[in-house]
Each structure stands twice: as C-alpha cells, then as structure tokens.
Enzyme design. Structure first.
Site, PDB file in Angstrom:
ATOM      1  N   GLU A 179       0.822  -1.221   0.000  1.00 24.58           N
ATOM      2  CA  GLU A 179       0.000   0.000   0.000  1.00 24.58           C
ATOM      3  C   GLU A 179       0.851   1.263   0.000  1.00 24.58           C
ATOM      4  OE1 GLU A 179      -2.783   0.434   3.259  1.00 24.58           O
ATOM      5  OE2 GLU A 179      -3.582   2.292   2.450  1.00 24.58           O
ATOM      6  N   LYS A 221      -2.497  -2.095  -3.181  1.00 26.07           N
ATOM      7  CA  LYS A 221      -3.549  -1.220  -2.634  1.00 26.07           C
ATOM      8  C   LYS A 221      -3.152   0.229  -2.888  1.00 26.07           C
ATOM      9  CE  LYS A 221      -5.948  -0.184   1.716  1.00 26.07           C
ATOM     10  NZ  LYS A 221      -6.603  -0.800   2.869  1.00 26.07           N
TER      11      LYS A 221
HETATM   12  P1  13P Z   1      -9.370   4.180   3.993  1.00 31.46           P
HETATM   13  O1  13P Z   1     -10.203   3.413   2.993  1.00 31.46           O
HETATM   14  O2  13P Z   1     -10.175   4.814   5.092  1.00 31.46           O
HETATM   15  O3  13P Z   1      -8.397   5.096   3.317  1.00 31.46           O
HETATM   16  O4  13P Z   1      -8.502   3.100   4.764  1.00 31.46           O
HETATM   17  C1  13P Z   1      -7.888   2.121   4.056  1.00 31.46           C
HETATM   18  C2  13P Z   1      -6.626   1.750   4.726  1.00 31.46           C
HETATM   19  O5  13P Z   1      -6.425   0.616   5.095  1.00 31.46           O
HETATM   20  C3  13P Z   1      -5.617   2.795   4.930  1.00 31.46           C
HETATM   21  O6  13P Z   1      -4.397   2.221   5.270  1.00 31.46           O
END
Ligand code: 13P
Length: 342
Positions: A179, A221
């Site tokens: 991510e 992600k």
């Molecule tokens: P949000 O969808 O609220 O951005 O959170 C996703 C997430 O896991 C952030 O690390």
C-alpha cells in the site's frame, strides 16, 4: 510457478474474487480512538471489540467481503460466543489479515515527509501472526504531495521498506498487501496526482522486482488518481476512473494478482462510484476491487454510536455499504443502493 507462489496466488485471488473486496478494520488504537471521539463514543477495549464484531457477524457479510485487515489487538480478541476472532472470521468465509507496519514516522532530513517503520523483528511477528491465523498482511507507506514533494529520497526509502516487508511476508506464506498511499487532502491537481502516483508505483515495482517479490502472490492497494481535496478544480467520476486506469497500466505489471483501492477520505458514494466506473471501463489485466476503511465503516459507526441496542441497525448499514461496493466490482453500482446507509 513454484509451490509457495501457487499457495500465495490462491490466497491473493481469493482476496480479489469477483464481487468481493477487503474490509480494512486495522485502525490503530489511537486512530480508532479519534474516530470514536468525534461521535462521542468511549474507546475502551470492549467497545472496540464489540464494534468490530458488529461487522464480522453481520449476516451474509462473507458474500461481499473476502478478507479483513485486523489490528494486533483484534487478532488476539474473542467474539462474544468465545471463538477467537480469526476462527470466527474463517467460519463466516472471511480471510483474516493483519496490519504489520508500526506507523509512518517523520523522515530524517525531510521533515514534511514520512517513512513507514516496522521491519525490526518482522520475521518473528509474521510467524506469530501466521500461527494466529493471518494469511495476508498490510503495510502502508504515506506519500505527501506538495511543493517539490515527494522527494525521490522519500519514494526510495518507502519503496525499499515495502519490498523488504513483501519478501518477508511471502517467505512465511502470507500475501502482502502493498500500500503506497499518495494522500488526497492537499491542493495538488489531478495531473499532479497522476504524476506522483506513477513515480511512486514505478519505484515500488522496481524494488519489489529487485527483492524477488512474486507479483502473483501480492495485492496492490493504491490510491485512486483524484485531485487533492483542496485543489481548485475537482474532477468528475469518469475522469478519475480513466486517469487512474491509464496511470496503473503504465507501471503495474500484468502478473499482479489484483488491485484493491483504499478510499482515502473520499465520500462513501464517491468511492463506490469511482470503483464502479473503473470496472465499467475494464480492459485491464487485474481484478479491481475495494480495500476500504472509512468508506465501509463510517456510516455504520455513526448508526452504532457505541450502543449495543444499535447493533442490528449498524449491521444493516454495514451490509448495505459492502453490498454497494460489491456491485461496483461488477460495474453495477447505483447511488440508490446507498439509501439505507444515509
Ligand atoms: P481508507 O479506505 O479509510 O483510506 O482506509 C484504508 C486503509 O487501510 C488505509 O491504510
């Protein structure tokens, strides 16, 4: 594909299976505390447990949610029937996952930027989480747009850490969610977000390749390509969908098992509409789904408001948001699906 990569690929494909996405419920205790505080809810361990159980026990949630990301506290807790949370999740068809980074900290020499920590002792922690039932993990890098930002230095150190984490996860049979989040709250235009996201992903995939991370055994992600919330010109749904897909196609290898977007502070309907439009456009080699935190939780949290009397109503809202986003993975979302949630 070797045996281990095949095993990782099976898990990764289940995480992005048609009609399903990921519930990010891994807010750290301080973060969930802040979200509770805004609604006047006390952040006790029992409140956090029962709030999360509300989602996991919503009837039929496993039809729309493939996996959930847990925080360290939650993976060690029990549901009210005494079952360990990971076991409880498996019974309802949800794969348990775990957040393993220890947070984004100020980056030495570049005070406006952050580097995500958590590599020390990670191999041992992954071993324990695997024993506790986790089959995927999450590590979030934070990239801040701004004047002359992000620096290449920030992108390099975060990409390096993401790849080190990814390699350690795969070694233990855990699918890494990679991510790299370009924040959405600045003044940057959509064109700037495109350029920053592309640079970020380019660095990340170089590092993943160099460190031998199997793309088939990971889930990306990313943020969507949106203008910052304070940008003078906001963008339409179609524009966001097209620019996000174009950007991803330039830098994400086709062998990546799937892409599960974060919501990043977008409104509930906006996050669903963007995912929906991308799936309507299609023509990409990866399944496109959600890994939302706020866009799946905020309406249900508000309805629950910390009272056990409100659990059935909170569950109805949670299910409706999960179902709406499931529809968006097929390009079949319509805003009226959110009527119950608002
Ligand atoms: P949000 O969808 O609220 O951005 O959170 C996703 C997430 O896991 C952030 O690390």
């Amino acid at each position: 594909m070797d045996e281990l990569t095949k095993e990782l690929n099976d898990i990764a494909r289940a995480m992005v299976a048609p009609g399903k996405g990921i519930l990010a419920a891994d807010e750290s205790t301080p973060t969930i505390g802040k979200r509770f505080a805004k609604l006047g809810i006390e952040s006790t361990e029992e409140n956090r447990r029962s709030y999360r159980e509300m989602f996991f026990s919503a009837d039929g949630i496993g039809q729309y949610v493939s996996g959930t990301i847990l925080y360290d506290e939650t993976i060690r807790q029990k549901a009210s029937d005494g079952t360990a949370i990971p076991e409880f999740l498996k019974k309802v068809g949800i794969i348990p996952g775990i957040k393993v980074d220890t947070g984004a900290k100020p980056l030495a020499g570049s005070p406006e930027e952050k580097v995500t920590e958590g590599l020390d002792g990670l191999r041992d922690r992954l071993e324990e989480y695997y024993e506790l039932g986790a089959r995927f993990a999450k590590w979030r890098a934070v990239i801040t747009p701004g004047d002359d930002l992000p620096t290449d230095y920030c992108l390099s150190v975060n990409a390096h850490a993401l790849a080190r984490y990814g390699a350690l996860c795969q070694e233990r049979g855990i699918v890494p969610i990679i991510e790299p989040e370009v924040l959405m709250d600045g003044e940057n235009s959509i064109e700037q977000t495109y350029e920053i996201t592309q640079r970020t992903l380019h660095k990340v995939f170089n590092e993943l390749f160099d460190q031998g991370v199997a793309f088939e055994g990971m889930v990306l992600k990313p943020n969507m390509v949106v203008p910052g919330a304070k940008a003078p010109r906001q963008a339409g749904v179609q524009e966001v969908a097209e620019m996000t897909l174009t950007c991803l196609k330039t830098v994400v290898p086709a062998s990546v098992a799937g892409i599960a977007f974060l919501s990043g502070g977008q409104g509930d309907e906006e996050a669903s509409a963007h995912l929906n439009a991308m799936n309507q456009i299609g023509g990409v080699p990866w399944p496109l789904t959600f890994s939302y935190g706020r866009a799946l939780q905020q309406a249900a949290m508000k309805t629950w408001a910390g009272s056990s009397d409100n659990i059935p109503a909170g569950q109805a809202v949670a299910l409706s948001r999960a179902k709406a986003n499931s529809a968006a993975t097929y390009g079949k979302y319509t805003p009226d699906m959110d009527k119950v949630a608002s």
